[in-house]
Design an enzyme around this catalytic site. Structure first.
Site, PDB file in Angstrom:
ATOM      1  CB  VAL A  28      -2.841   5.111  47.074  1.00 44.75           C
ATOM      2  CG1 VAL A  28      -1.359   4.949  47.361  1.00 44.75           C
ATOM      3  CG2 VAL A  28      -3.444   3.779  46.642  1.00 44.75           C
ATOM      4  CE  LYS A  43      -4.926  -0.458  46.790  1.00 38.30           C
ATOM      5  NZ  LYS A  43      -4.495  -0.984  45.522  1.00 38.30           N
ATOM      6  CG  ASP A 137      -6.809  -5.472  38.850  1.00 35.08           C
ATOM      7  OD1 ASP A 137      -7.197  -5.360  37.665  1.00 35.08           O
ATOM      8  OD2 ASP A 137      -6.985  -4.593  39.705  1.00 35.08           O
TER       9      ASP A 137
HETATM   10  P1  ATP Z   1      -7.586  -0.715  41.459  1.00 32.18           P
HETATM   11  O1  ATP Z   1      -8.392  -0.250  42.603  1.00 32.18           O
HETATM   12  O2  ATP Z   1      -8.372  -1.528  40.515  1.00 32.18           O
HETATM   13  O3  ATP Z   1      -6.301  -1.367  41.899  1.00 32.18           O
HETATM   14  P2  ATP Z   1      -5.845   1.411  40.718  1.00 32.18           P
HETATM   15  O4  ATP Z   1      -4.686   0.507  40.600  1.00 32.18           O
HETATM   16  O5  ATP Z   1      -5.949   2.537  39.735  1.00 32.18           O
HETATM   17  O6  ATP Z   1      -7.184   0.598  40.629  1.00 32.18           O
HETATM   18  P3  ATP Z   1      -4.969   1.903  43.415  1.00 32.18           P
HETATM   19  O7  ATP Z   1      -4.201   0.647  43.394  1.00 32.18           O
HETATM   20  O8  ATP Z   1      -5.825   2.176  44.595  1.00 32.18           O
HETATM   21  O9  ATP Z   1      -5.899   2.057  42.160  1.00 32.18           O
HETATM   22  O10 ATP Z   1      -3.934   3.077  43.237  1.00 32.18           O
HETATM   23  C1  ATP Z   1      -4.357   4.401  43.035  1.00 32.18           C
HETATM   24  C2  ATP Z   1      -3.232   5.260  42.577  1.00 32.18           C
HETATM   25  O11 ATP Z   1      -2.289   5.432  43.624  1.00 32.18           O
HETATM   26  C3  ATP Z   1      -2.417   4.666  41.439  1.00 32.18           C
HETATM   27  O12 ATP Z   1      -2.957   4.958  40.197  1.00 32.18           O
HETATM   28  C4  ATP Z   1      -1.061   5.308  41.627  1.00 32.18           C
HETATM   29  O13 ATP Z   1      -1.049   6.574  40.972  1.00 32.18           O
HETATM   30  C5  ATP Z   1      -0.984   5.520  43.121  1.00 32.18           C
HETATM   31  N1  ATP Z   1      -0.149   4.478  43.772  1.00 32.18           N
HETATM   32  C6  ATP Z   1      -0.498   3.229  44.086  1.00 32.18           C
HETATM   33  N2  ATP Z   1       0.510   2.571  44.669  1.00 32.18           N
HETATM   34  C7  ATP Z   1       1.546   3.427  44.731  1.00 32.18           C
HETATM   35  C8  ATP Z   1       2.907   3.354  45.253  1.00 32.18           C
HETATM   36  N3  ATP Z   1       3.380   2.260  45.807  1.00 32.18           N
HETATM   37  N4  ATP Z   1       3.691   4.453  45.141  1.00 32.18           N
HETATM   38  C9  ATP Z   1       3.204   5.589  44.556  1.00 32.18           C
HETATM   39  N5  ATP Z   1       1.963   5.711  44.062  1.00 32.18           N
HETATM   40  C10 ATP Z   1       1.129   4.662  44.151  1.00 32.18           C
HETATM   41 MG    MG Z   2      -3.612  -0.492  41.908  1.00 27.01          MG
END
Ligand code: ATP
Ligand code: MG
Length: 657
Positions: A28, A43, A137
């Site tokens: 992200v 993302k 999730d």
């Molecule tokens: P998974 O892959 O199982 O969803 P996750 O939720 O930890 O695991 P991501 O959804 O890829 O991983 O998100 C990674 C990180 O990016 C998050 O932990 C958060 O810190 C940041 N993040 C995600 N979405 C946003 C957003 N909309 N605004 C700001 N930060 C974000």
């Molecule tokens: Mg996530």
């Protein structure tokens, strides 16, 4: 490992600023949408998933469903597309912390706060579930929370790595802790699967740990299927038993034994929250008499009957009511606002009224209905300030009785009322208002010489927060230990307010100028630094005092740093004092003290007053001579009467002392 760097343009539109984080499936990034001139979170699917056409298809289809969800507790999806062989979603950028970070830093959370966060997650889930989107999730990593505890849930409906991808990576491990038993077994998911996950998150907020943990995703999954969670109240005694029962209800293994929908879960939590706002003694004392309670009328104006029973069962036992209950689909006919209004009403008036009806029997009930006193609609004053709530109630013909409760909400705000708004009550009856007394006062604790962690802990335990940690040099506190806070210890603040914590950046050089050398050396010895002294001749400071120091006062001192002290030294020349007229012993003392060597001679004086005293000295007083110079003094002797007058000096015995 970052695939894109700052400045890269994605899909001709998004300029990458920096990476925000990474999960199991995607990276992200914070990026600038150059078309709309706003920041977005971008993302980007990892390539190994992008290569699986089935997965990509699901990702695209489901991102589309997620894009249609517009709700205050759901992160908005703005755009999606493909770029250089992978896929991306552009979504609302949220600068807050993830709930995972918050739990790590603050858990166990206050009961009120945990309930409030869970309700916001449930509102997001309720909204999505009604539109046929299951999250699948829900975990604290997918919840972003701002400074005002406003919650937004991310990653709705986005395709997930399946059980086959349950590698040892941290993010899948993280996921396993929140998976419902049916997901762990690879069965199909439904709304109650999300409710189970929210149950786990609520458990973690209340206790600081997840109910099921283990060495591998598979061992965790197995526990979801077969082990019972330790009731949260056994880990954190602050968890009231009614809340524990709601959590355990959501954690039932069998989806049919959990709340049927998010709405039911929200109602149960709100009831617990309402019961917290009123102190128990007040509640019993001010409970309206049974005869004053409203009689349940048609379901349309009260709870749909179907939802009364499971909620009550939830509070009674966390076994499995709710089976075969279709309240959820029926509720869909009501709009959100009416639902919120209904939910604020407690169940007990209905249950007690039901009891009255049963006890009186059909005829008795009819008589009661015919003879009941004049009633009026109770205004809903929750959320108003006390004064306007009281005015509103009195205008409607009711009397308000105020109960003050400690709460994080602002002082004077009405937290709840009993009976609740929108029910009919006898005119003139008393409505109890629970009014926030504010969070209460906290005293800033003393933290000097504690470690940063211990100081923070101490401050947190006092009900305060640390807004910032600053460093400064200190004359007494070594590096890594706390110096103090601003405001300082003993200050009285409102609970929840912040202090600045000062940590020592190391010792600072104290001022030793004007101390005598011995004192200065003793004061500096605690720093155990190497010391050096330099002598400097001066007439303006008394010999042996420190006249300069390096480093200067207030400068940081590192261990082993050389401290140089400049010490005053008397000059090598002396001014000869006047001893004429003194006794010989006085003269010897004065000259010796001045660093000179006295030499006495006897000589004849014609002044009878000077006999036995010093009547001449050489060198004369005020002349400047080298230290150690011999000063000859003449002791007066009367002239011998029988002999001729002697002139000059007759060397007598020379005394030096
Ligand atoms: P998974 O892959 O199982 O969803 P996750 O939720 O930890 O695991 P991501 O959804 O890829 O991983 O998100 C990674 C990180 O990016 C998050 O932990 C958060 O810190 C940041 N993040 C995600 N979405 C946003 C957003 N909309 N605004 C700001 N930060 C974000
Ligand atoms: Mg996530």
């Amino acid at each position: 490992m970052s695939e894109f760097d700052a400045g890269d343009i994605i899909d001709g539109r998004y300029r990458v600023l920096h990476r925000l984080g990474a999960g199991g499936m995607a990276d992200v990034y914070l990026a600038r949408d150059q078309q709309l001139d706003r920041d977005v979170a971008l993302k980007l699917l990892h390539r190994r998933f992008a290569e699986d056409p089935g997965f990509v298809e699901r990702f695209r289809r489901e991102a589309q469903a997620a894009a249609s969800l517009q709700h205050p507790n759901v992160v908005s999806v703005f755009d999606r597309g493909s770029f250089e062989g992978t896929y991306y979603i552009a979504m609302e950028y949220l600068p807050g912390r993830t709930l995972k970070q918050l739990i790590r830093e603050d858990a166990p959370l206050e009961v009120d706060r945990a309930i409030d966060i869970a309700i916001q997650m449930l509102k997001a889930a309720r909204f999505a579930h009604r539109r046929g989107v299951i999250h699948r999730d829900l975990k604290p990593h997918n919840v972003i929370i701002d400074d005002n505890d406003h919650v937004k849930v991310t990653d709705f409906g986005i395709a997930r790595a399946g059980a086959s991808d349950m590698t040892e990576t941290g993010s899948i491990m993280g996921t396993a802790q929140y998976l419902s038993p049916e997901q762990a077994q690879g069965h199909s998911v439904s709304a109650p699967s999300d409710l189970y996950s929210i149950g786990i998150v609520l458990y973690e907020m209340l206790t600081g740990r997840v109910p099921f943990d283990g060495e591998s995703p598979v061992s965790i999954a197995l526990k979801h299927v077969s082990e019972s969670p330790v009731p949260p109240g056994q880990i954190n005694p602050e968890v009231p038993s009614a809340l524990e029962q709601v959590v355990m209800w959501a954690l039932n293994k069998d989806a049919g034994d959990r709340p049927t929908d998010a709405d039911q879960f929200i109602m149960a939590l709100e009831q617990v929250r309402d019961s917290l706002a009123t102190p128990a003694i007040e509640r019993t004392a001010s409970m309206p008499a049974v005869s004053a309670l409203p009689v349940p009328s048609a379901p349309a104006s009260g709870y749909p009957h179907a939802s009364v029973i499971p909620a009550a069962a939830a509070v009674g036992a966390y076994g499995g009511a709710a089976t075969g209950n279709h309240a959820g689909s029926r509720l869909d006919r009501y709009d959100d606002e009416r639902r919120d209004e209904r939910r604020r009403r407690p169940l007990w008036p209905w249950l007690l009224a039901l009891l009255v009806v049963v006890l009186l029997g059909g005829g008795g009930a009819a008589a009661y209905v015919l003879t009941r006193p004049q009633k009026a609609l109770v205004p809903d004053v929750v959320g108003l300030q006390q004064a306007s709530a009281q005015a509103t109630l009195s205008n409607a013909g009711f009397t308000a009785s105020v109960v003050r409760v400690t709460s994080n909400r602002s002082q004077g705000r009405v937290l709840s009322q009993s009976p609740h708004g929108s029910v009919r009550e006898r005119a003139g009856s008393t409505i109890i208002l629970n009014v926030s007394n504010g969070p209460g006062q906290a005293t800033v604790p003393g933290v000097a010489t504690l470690s940063e962690q211990a100081a923070k802990q101490q401050i947190k335990q006092s009900g305060l927060k640390v807004s910032e940690v600053k460093t400064e040099v200190s004359a007494t506190v070594p590096q890594g230990e706390a110096v103090g806070t601003q405001p300082g210890s003993g200050a009285s603040l409102t609970k929840g307010e912040s202090v600045v914590l000062y940590m020592s950046a190391g010792l600072a050089m104290p001022n030793v100028v004007n101390d005598n050398l011995g004192e200065a050396q003793a004061a500096l010895s605690q720093f155990s630094n190497a010391q050096k002294t330099v002598q400097q001749t001066t007439t303006t400071a008394s010999p042996g005092t420190v006249i300069a120091q390096s480093p200067a006062a207030g400068q940081p001192l590192t261990r082993g740093q050389v401290i140089t002290l400049t010490v005053a030294k008397a000059p090598d020349t002396v001014r000869v004092p006047r001893v004429v007229g003194d006794t010989p012993s006085q003269a010897v003392q004065t000259l010796t003290a001045a660093g000179l060597i006295p030499s006495q001679v006897r000589a004849t004086t014609h002044n009878p007053n000077m006999v036995g005293l010093i009547f001449k000295q050489f060198p004369t007083s005020t002349s400047v001579v080298k230290r150690g110079t011999v000063v000859t003094v003449s002791i007066g002797q009367a002239p011998a009467s029988s002999t001729t007058t002697q002139t000059g000096t007759t060397p007598g015995p020379t005394t030096t002392t």
